[in-house]
Enzyme design. Structure first.
Site, mmCIF file in Angstrom:
data_model
loop_
_atom_site.group_PDB
_atom_site.id
_atom_site.type_symbol
_atom_site.label_atom_id
_atom_site.label_comp_id
_atom_site.label_asym_id
_atom_site.label_seq_id
_atom_site.Cartn_x
_atom_site.Cartn_y
_atom_site.Cartn_z
ATOM 1 N N HIS A 187 0.544 -1.216 0.085
ATOM 2 C CA HIS A 187 0.144 0.106 -0.027
ATOM 3 C C HIS A 187 0.856 1.220 -0.011
ATOM 4 O O HIS A 187 0.383 2.356 0.525
ATOM 5 C CB HIS A 187 -1.009 -0.005 1.260
ATOM 6 C CG HIS A 187 -1.964 -1.192 1.184
ATOM 7 N ND1 HIS A 187 -3.147 -1.233 0.651
ATOM 8 C CD2 HIS A 187 -1.793 -2.154 1.877
ATOM 9 C CE1 HIS A 187 -3.762 -2.229 1.041
ATOM 10 N NE2 HIS A 187 -2.874 -2.876 1.733
ATOM 11 N N SER A 317 18.074 16.309 -17.319
ATOM 12 C CA SER A 317 17.457 17.768 -16.997
ATOM 13 C C SER A 317 18.343 18.699 -17.992
ATOM 14 O O SER A 317 19.564 18.746 -17.851
ATOM 15 C CB SER A 317 17.307 18.253 -15.552
ATOM 16 O OG SER A 317 16.757 19.555 -15.729
ATOM 17 N N LYS A 323 21.138 16.175 -12.495
ATOM 18 C CA LYS A 323 20.032 15.258 -12.472
ATOM 19 C C LYS A 323 20.155 14.003 -13.287
ATOM 20 O O LYS A 323 20.460 14.165 -14.416
ATOM 21 C CB LYS A 323 18.866 16.095 -12.771
ATOM 22 C CG LYS A 323 17.625 15.406 -12.237
ATOM 23 C CD LYS A 323 16.338 16.638 -12.446
ATOM 24 C CE LYS A 323 15.327 16.200 -11.518
ATOM 25 N NZ LYS A 323 14.389 15.056 -12.284
ATOM 26 N N GLU A 330 10.980 4.737 -17.760
ATOM 27 C CA GLU A 330 9.914 5.591 -18.739
ATOM 28 C C GLU A 330 9.548 5.033 -19.853
ATOM 29 O O GLU A 330 8.367 4.968 -20.361
ATOM 30 C CB GLU A 330 10.442 7.154 -18.578
ATOM 31 C CG GLU A 330 10.373 7.742 -17.296
ATOM 32 C CD GLU A 330 10.826 9.007 -17.036
ATOM 33 O OE1 GLU A 330 11.522 9.582 -17.957
ATOM 34 O OE2 GLU A 330 11.138 9.637 -16.149
#
Length: 462
Positions: A187, A317, A323, A330
């Site tokens: 959860h 980025s 980053k 993805e």
């Protein structure tokens, strides 16, 4: 552009002089200027194998001129060898039976066969697209046969190897992290401990299951409807044609095929491909889950979970220096989303079996092949660019493990669920450790807590 004049039952039409197709292909090009999605070349190759097999069997069963058989076989082999892709230009959005793609193959093979006959001095013999290349066949049975051949061949040569390689890499990671204890999560909340190897074993078993599902579903796709001709009766095809062609295709491709038990089913229903694509959807769902787990576990690196480290393949980025984003996750999750969308298209298209013929065949096979290609490429890419280089941040895993309140679950057998809950709530409310809360509660001594709460002993039944 130089042209030549070709003829069909409609009349004359000009065809580019440097192209091998004939009148019906040209009409399809001019009548269906829709989108950019071409009939997958896997289907073209399957058609070439089918026409070669049919010519050989026609020579054996119906006495097709041996010179024509030789010429058609030569032409089909030229297509199979590659380099003739530009001669198969038709889009998916054509007649729903795939008739124009069948004729595209018939015309190209006839053109090449006649060239071969001329070069070998057989000027008195001509190969006709319909009478010879399409002998004993109809678009209605050849296109679904090509659909099945293309699907089975691609699955065996590309998809299943990708699944197995991904599974093998997961097995290596499972072994590498077998003793690394971390906190579990259910959860999206803290749960009881497990090893990172155990977590990965779940991912591995997903791939094992999907391999089984894909392989089992593929068995139904091995059934070929060639020999059913127009409506399933087999009109104009000789007795035994279906079994002979299926056997010849098996011999040519090295992939097992068999004749359909019912041609009326094979022409109008594509339930085998619906079922098969369901297995692809299951694989997509598991791929999404694995990629998403890794994305979440790698979140941070300082303000997220940060339990795993992923390869830095490219700057993440255009504005934030240093980053690193989970780009492979993805990409694979987008693949999964596309496959799930394709499943809806395949299912709906397969429902459109009007009377003796389904007329949504091109869009079905386009989506089935796209899903397989995306999954095979996606799994391979994710494995090479992310999974192989995946590392565990054992220090972070240990830190979060020791901070978790759910270690209190180990106290249930000793002080009961409700008392254990009181300790967990006390520790959370007062921002103390479980051990401190347990001792202050008077329910346990320090020695008892240390004896009962041992994370590495909580990863299996006692």
């Amino acid at each position: 552009m130089e042209t030549r004049t070709e003829r069909d039952t409609i009349g004359e039409i000009e065809v580019p002089a440097d192209r091998f197709w004939g009148a019906q292909t040209q009409r399809s090009l001019e009548n269906f200027k829709i989108g950019t999605e071409k009939i997958p070349f896997e289907v073209v190759l399957a058609f070439a194998h089918l026409k070669k097999a049919a010519a050989i069997v026609n020579g054996r069963l119906k006495g097709l001129d041996s010179r024509k058989v030789e010429a058609i076989t030569y032409a089909a082999d030229k297509v199979i060898e590659g380099g003739l892709e530009d001669h198969f230009p038709l889009v998916v959005w054509q007649t729903g039976s795939g008739t124009q793609s069948n004729m595209n193959m018939n015309e190209v093979l006839a053109y090449l066969a006649n060239q071969y006959l001329d070069e070998n001095g057989h000027h008195d013999v001509r190969v006709h697209p319909n009478d010879d290349v399409n002998h004993s066949q109809s678009s209605n049975d050849t296109f679904p046969t090509a659909m099945h051949v293309a699907t089975v061949v691609f699955a065996e040569e590309n998809l299943l190897p990708a699944i197995r390689a991904f599974k093998d890499t997961l097995a290596e990671k499972e072994e590498a992290f077998a003793d690394v204890v971390k906190i579990g999560r259910t959860h999206l909340q803290d749960a009881t401990p497990l090893t990172f190897g155990q977590e990965i074993s779940g991912w591995k078993h997903m791939l094992q299951t999907c391999e089984t599902l894909v392989s089992e579903a593929l068995e139904h796709v091995r059934s070929l409807t060639i020999g059913g001709t127009a409506v399933g009766t087999g009109l104009n095809a000789p007795i035994g044609f279906s079994k002979e062609v299926s056997a010849q295709l098996t011999n040519q491709t090295g992939v097992a095929f068999k004749a359909s038990e019912n041609f009326f089913h094979g022409l109008t229903s594509h339930d085998e491909l619906v079922h098969f694509h369901g297995a692809l959807k299951a694989l997509a769902a598991d791929a999404f889950k694995i990629a998403n787990d890794i994305r979440l576990l790698a979140s941070g690196p300082r303000c997220g979970i940060g339990e795993v480290l992923i390869p830095a393949n490219e700057p993440g980025s255009s504005i934030m220096p240093g980053k690193v984003n989970p780009t492979q996750s993805e990409a694979l999750t987008m693949v999964a989303a596309q496959v799930m969308g394709n499943d809806a298209a395949v299912g709906f298209a397969a429902s459109q079996g009007h009377f003796q013929l389904n007329v949504f065949k091109p869009v079905i096979i386009y989506n089935v092949l796209q899903s397989m290609r995306l999954l095979a490429d996606g799994l391979n890419n994710f494995r090479h660019k992310c999974l192989v280089g995946l590392k565990a941040d054992e220090e972070k895993m240990t830190q979060l493990l020791n901070e978790s309140l759910m270690l209190v679950t180990a106290l249930n057998p000793h002080i009961g669920y409700e008392n254990a809950a009181k300790i967990a709530k006390k520790a959370h409310a007062e921002n103390t450790t479980l051990k401190e809360a347990a001792i202050e509660s008077g329910l346990l001594t320090e020695e008892q807590f240390d004896e009962y709460v041992v994370p590495k002993e909580m990863i299996a039944p006692k």
